[in-house]
Design an enzyme around this catalytic site. Structure first.
Site, short mmCIF file in Angstrom:
data_model
loop_
_atom_site.label_atom_id
_atom_site.label_comp_id
_atom_site.label_asym_id
_atom_site.label_seq_id
_atom_site.Cartn_x
_atom_site.Cartn_y
_atom_site.Cartn_z
N GLU A 115 113.05 -60.87 23.11
CA GLU A 115 112.59 -60.18 24.32
C GLU A 115 111.38 -60.91 24.88
OE1 GLU A 115 112.07 -56.07 23.14
OE2 GLU A 115 114.21 -55.79 22.93
N HIS A 243 107.95 -50.98 32.76
CA HIS A 243 109.07 -51.82 32.31
C HIS A 243 109.69 -52.44 33.55
CE1 HIS A 243 112.67 -53.24 30.39
NE2 HIS A 243 112.21 -52.87 29.22
N ARG A 291 105.85 -58.66 29.93
CA ARG A 291 106.24 -57.61 30.88
C ARG A 291 105.34 -57.46 32.09
NH1 ARG A 291 108.27 -52.90 26.99
NH2 ARG A 291 110.06 -54.13 26.41
N HIS A 352 106.45 -46.95 31.61
CA HIS A 352 107.24 -47.06 30.37
C HIS A 352 106.43 -46.74 29.12
CE1 HIS A 352 110.37 -48.56 27.74
NE2 HIS A 352 109.57 -49.49 27.24
N ARG A 387 101.26 -54.42 25.72
CA ARG A 387 102.04 -54.40 24.47
C ARG A 387 103.17 -55.42 24.51
NH1 ARG A 387 106.95 -51.49 22.91
NH2 ARG A 387 107.07 -50.89 25.10
P1 FAD Z 1 107.88 -39.71 20.51
O1 FAD Z 1 109.05 -40.34 19.90
O2 FAD Z 1 107.83 -39.71 21.99
O3 FAD Z 1 107.78 -38.21 20.00
C1 FAD Z 1 106.85 -37.32 20.58
C2 FAD Z 1 107.02 -35.96 19.96
O4 FAD Z 1 105.88 -35.17 20.26
C3 FAD Z 1 108.22 -35.18 20.46
O5 FAD Z 1 108.83 -34.57 19.36
C4 FAD Z 1 107.61 -34.11 21.36
O6 FAD Z 1 108.35 -32.92 21.44
C5 FAD Z 1 106.31 -33.87 20.64
N1 FAD Z 1 105.29 -33.26 21.48
C6 FAD Z 1 104.59 -33.80 22.49
N2 FAD Z 1 103.73 -32.91 23.00
C7 FAD Z 1 103.90 -31.77 22.29
C8 FAD Z 1 103.31 -30.49 22.35
N3 FAD Z 1 102.38 -30.14 23.26
N4 FAD Z 1 103.73 -29.55 21.46
C9 FAD Z 1 104.68 -29.84 20.54
N5 FAD Z 1 105.26 -31.04 20.44
C10 FAD Z 1 104.87 -31.99 21.31
N6 FAD Z 1 109.62 -49.36 21.60
C11 FAD Z 1 110.04 -50.36 20.79
O7 FAD Z 1 109.30 -50.76 19.88
N7 FAD Z 1 111.27 -50.89 20.94
C12 FAD Z 1 112.14 -50.49 21.91
O8 FAD Z 1 113.25 -50.99 22.00
C13 FAD Z 1 111.72 -49.47 22.79
N8 FAD Z 1 112.51 -49.05 23.79
C14 FAD Z 1 112.13 -47.99 24.55
C15 FAD Z 1 112.99 -47.50 25.52
C16 FAD Z 1 112.65 -46.37 26.25
C17 FAD Z 1 113.61 -45.85 27.28
C18 FAD Z 1 111.41 -45.73 26.02
C19 FAD Z 1 111.03 -44.51 26.79
C20 FAD Z 1 110.53 -46.24 25.08
C21 FAD Z 1 110.87 -47.37 24.35
N9 FAD Z 1 110.02 -47.89 23.38
C22 FAD Z 1 110.43 -48.91 22.58
C23 FAD Z 1 108.76 -47.21 23.08
C24 FAD Z 1 108.95 -46.33 21.85
O9 FAD Z 1 110.23 -45.74 21.89
C25 FAD Z 1 107.92 -45.22 21.78
O10 FAD Z 1 106.64 -45.75 21.97
C26 FAD Z 1 107.96 -44.53 20.43
O11 FAD Z 1 109.26 -44.12 20.15
C27 FAD Z 1 107.01 -43.36 20.41
O12 FAD Z 1 107.20 -42.66 19.21
P2 FAD Z 1 106.23 -41.45 18.86
O13 FAD Z 1 106.65 -40.97 17.52
O14 FAD Z 1 104.84 -41.87 19.05
O15 FAD Z 1 106.53 -40.35 19.99
C1 SIN Z 2 113.48 -52.58 25.87
O1 SIN Z 2 114.46 -52.41 25.16
O2 SIN Z 2 113.43 -53.35 26.83
C2 SIN Z 2 112.27 -51.80 25.56
C3 SIN Z 2 111.57 -52.45 24.46
C4 SIN Z 2 110.19 -51.91 24.33
O3 SIN Z 2 109.75 -51.10 25.14
O4 SIN Z 2 109.52 -52.33 23.40
#
Ligand code: FAD
Ligand code: SIN
Length: 544
Positions: A115, A243, A291, A352, A387
């Site tokens: 990527e 993104h 990015r 993103h 990032r």
């Molecule tokens: P999340 O997975 O977002 O979980 C948040 C949790 O907090 C949820 O359960 C939610 O309900 C809970 N929550 C929030 N507020 C409250 C509240 N007030 N009360 C109760 N619960 C609450 N990263 C990569 O490294 N590789 C990738 O390929 C990639 N692709 C991506 C594609 C997309 C479309 C997106 C949106 C992001 C992508 N990212 C990628 C980024 C990555 O997915 C996220 O940064 C990561 O998954 C965040 O994980 P987390 O556990 O911090 O939060």
């Molecule tokens: C993507 O798959 O392009 C998202 C990857 C990332 O947000 O790290």
């Protein structure tokens, strides 16, 4: 309700931590709270994969470290970068043991993608639904552990500190402590208090502050807003990553479908309305530049040509190979009438990822005692000003593990100490007051909330997007001030609901983004201000 460990969020960070403490302490209770269904998280939507050095013949820790530092544009904490890159490999082995499957080639070796900003092929993936597969593996493992309970459809309103038992807490109060949280249980419509010895915030990102985002509806920055209200430290909020390639679908704004960067890694080419492969004019790394550069280039092409999108050209791909790696994207495009072999995919940048957040140290500790943060809501020092793609799932697992390691130390220390955790009250004691809701009423008009949400998203997208300037930031702050005043007045007299609380949280997050953007009088990484178009000597983080 009382629990030994409290985890807010059921994405990759929260679940990894919960699993680890549950395994280490089978006799203790772990409570995971999530505001909708347990798998509705940013994690579930991650497509491209997770970056890690797996092929030591071609790749090395040093190369991954250097790529991360280059993307971060001078603001990464090198020590943290080294920790994440080196410890990440072990964390990946662990999640594989918990059942996550990553694609392999015909020789049985991991099929590694590439990527933007990566000098080597190092992205492990599960087709184009990597996050969904990781979330599945974590939830299935957790469901087998009897000492973890997941409370879904429970909305955390605020973290409980000394403030709630009558002490004045300011930014300069030493030893602010967390005793648990207040939760609106959407199943019973009651507000409960949950006290805990240790709490981890893993509340994810804040893309919903913008009109167009790849983030699902849950991403409203609640954790950051709660910590800011509790007078904890927040850092580097100006660095919002857009993104470059969200699918452009007229009329779809709130949650845009992502076209993973891995498509460009496999040879996808960005073209403008004239069919020109324009990235050559912007950066020698062309479509695989970091990015921030690609998103700004697209933004510029759209503005110069007066269009709402550019195109991603995949017409030269073998259909079979495309479907093998990107079945989800293939199906989605087909569902809106785009056959990727015949037509180019219309794409535009969308909010993103939040690089800043709740400031933590190398153990995931926040500035508030007994409170950890991990995942997207945290600012660990890994990402700096931008990032590197696919580094966030890795960071979430590494810091969830480190927070777990530190929790073990904290538990051992508390056993040796005769005093309670807090000098003010014992955790879980009846001294924590119930939530005060006297004098509030059910909202008469939801429009007072929904219209403010729309206004906030619009002003953030138009004034505080990919390209900023002082005038736009000034205007944005004036409007945020007004929304803040109106919403606080409404909050005082209205019974709480997720909609109202999310609006309040998003206003706080927007304020923090604009405030940090205003302080950073230079252009660096994801923050581009045309009034200060170049990088300055200012190499410090902005902490509020
Ligand atoms: P999340 O997975 O977002 O979980 C948040 C949790 O907090 C949820 O359960 C939610 O309900 C809970 N929550 C929030 N507020 C409250 C509240 N007030 N009360 C109760 N619960 C609450 N990263 C990569 O490294 N590789 C990738 O390929 C990639 N692709 C991506 C594609 C997309 C479309 C997106 C949106 C992001 C992508 N990212 C990628 C980024 C990555 O997915 C996220 O940064 C990561 O998954 C965040 O994980 P987390 O556990 O911090 O939060
Ligand atoms: C993507 O798959 O392009 C998202 C990857 C990332 O947000 O790290």
């Amino acid at each position: 309700m009382q629990t030994d460990f409290l985890v807010i969020g059921s994405g990759i960070a929260g679940l990894t931590y919960a699993l680890k403490v549950a395994n280490a302490y089978p006799d203790k209770t772990i409570t995971v709270i999530t505001k909708t269904q347990s798998d509705e998280t940013n994690t579930k939507y991650a497509q491209g994969g997770i970056a890690a050095v797996m092929d030591f013949d071609k790749d090395s820790f040093n190369k991954h470290i250097e790529d991360t530092l280059i993307a971060g544009d001078g603001l990464c904490n090198r020590e943290v970068v080294e920790i994440v890159v080196k410890e990440g490999v072990e964390r990946i082995q662990e999640i594989i043991e918990w059942g996550a499957q990553f694609d392999k080639d015909r020789d049985g070796e991991f099929s590694l993608g590439r990527e933007g900003g990566h000098s080597e092929f190092r992205i492990l993936h599960h087709k184009d639904v990597t996050g969904k597969e990781m979330e599945r593996a974590l939830l299935e493992t957790i469901n087998r552990l009897p000492n973890i309970r997941i409370l879904s459809h429970c909305f955390v309103l605020d973290i409980i500190t000394q403030h709630h038992v009558g002490f004045l807490v300011t930014k300069s109060t030493p030893d602010i402590e967390c005793y648990g949280v207040y939760v609106l249980n959407l199943n019973s419509q009651k507000i409960e208090k949950i006290s805990s010895n240790l709490t981890l915030l893993a509340t994810g990102g804040n893309g919903q502050v913008y009109r167009t985002t790849t983030n699902p509806a849950i991403a409203t920055g609640d954790g950051v807003a709660m910590v800011y209200r509790a007078k904890g430290r927040i850092e580097n909020m100006e660095f919002i990553q857009f993104h470059p390639t969200a699918l452009y679908e007229p009329g779809v704004r709130g949650h845009s479908f992502l076209i993973t960067e891995a498509v460009r890694g496999d040879g996808g080419i960005l073209r403008n309305q004239d069919g020109e492969a324009f990235m050559e004019r912007y950066d020698e790394r062309k479509d695989l530049a970091p990015r921030d550069i690609v998103a700004r280039a697209i933004d510029n092409e759209m503005k110069v040509n007066g269009t709402e999108h550019v195109y991603l050209d995949c017409r030269h791909f073998s259909k079979e190979k495309f479907i093998e790696h990107f079945p989800n994207i293939y199906e989605k495009c087909l569902s809106i009438g785009i056959d990727i072999q015949q037509q180019m995919i219309p794409v535009a940048p969308a909010a993103h990822y939040s690089c800043g957040g709740i400031k933590t140290d190398e153990w995931g500790r926040t500035s508030i005692k007994n409170l950890y943060a991990a995942g997207e809501c945290a600012s660990t020092g890994l990402h700096g000003a931008n990032r590197l793609a696919s580094n966030s799932l890795l960071e979430a697992m590494v810091f969830a593990h480190r927070a777990y390691q530190h929790s073990v130390i904290a538990i051992n220390e508390s056993k040796q100490s005769t005093s309670s955790f807090s000098k003010y009250l014992k955790v879980g004691s009846a001294e924590i007051p119930n939530w005060k809701s006297e004098g509030t009423n059910v909202p008469k008009e939801m429009i007072l909330i929904t219209q403010s949400v729309k206004e906030l998203k619009l002003l953030m997208s138009d004034y505080v997007g990919i390209v900023r300037n002082n005038e736009r930031l000034f205007r944005a702050m004036k409007r945020i001030d007004l929304l803040y005043e109106e919403t606080e007045a409404l909050y005082e007299k209205t019974s709480v609901s997720p909609q109202l609380c999310e609006l309040r949280n998003m206003i706080t997050v927007a304020y923090l983004i604009v405030k940090c953007a205003d302080f950073r009088q230079e252009s660096r990484g994801l923050h581009f201000n045309t009034d200060y178009p170049s990088r300055s000597e200012m190499t410090q983080n902005i902490v509020l």
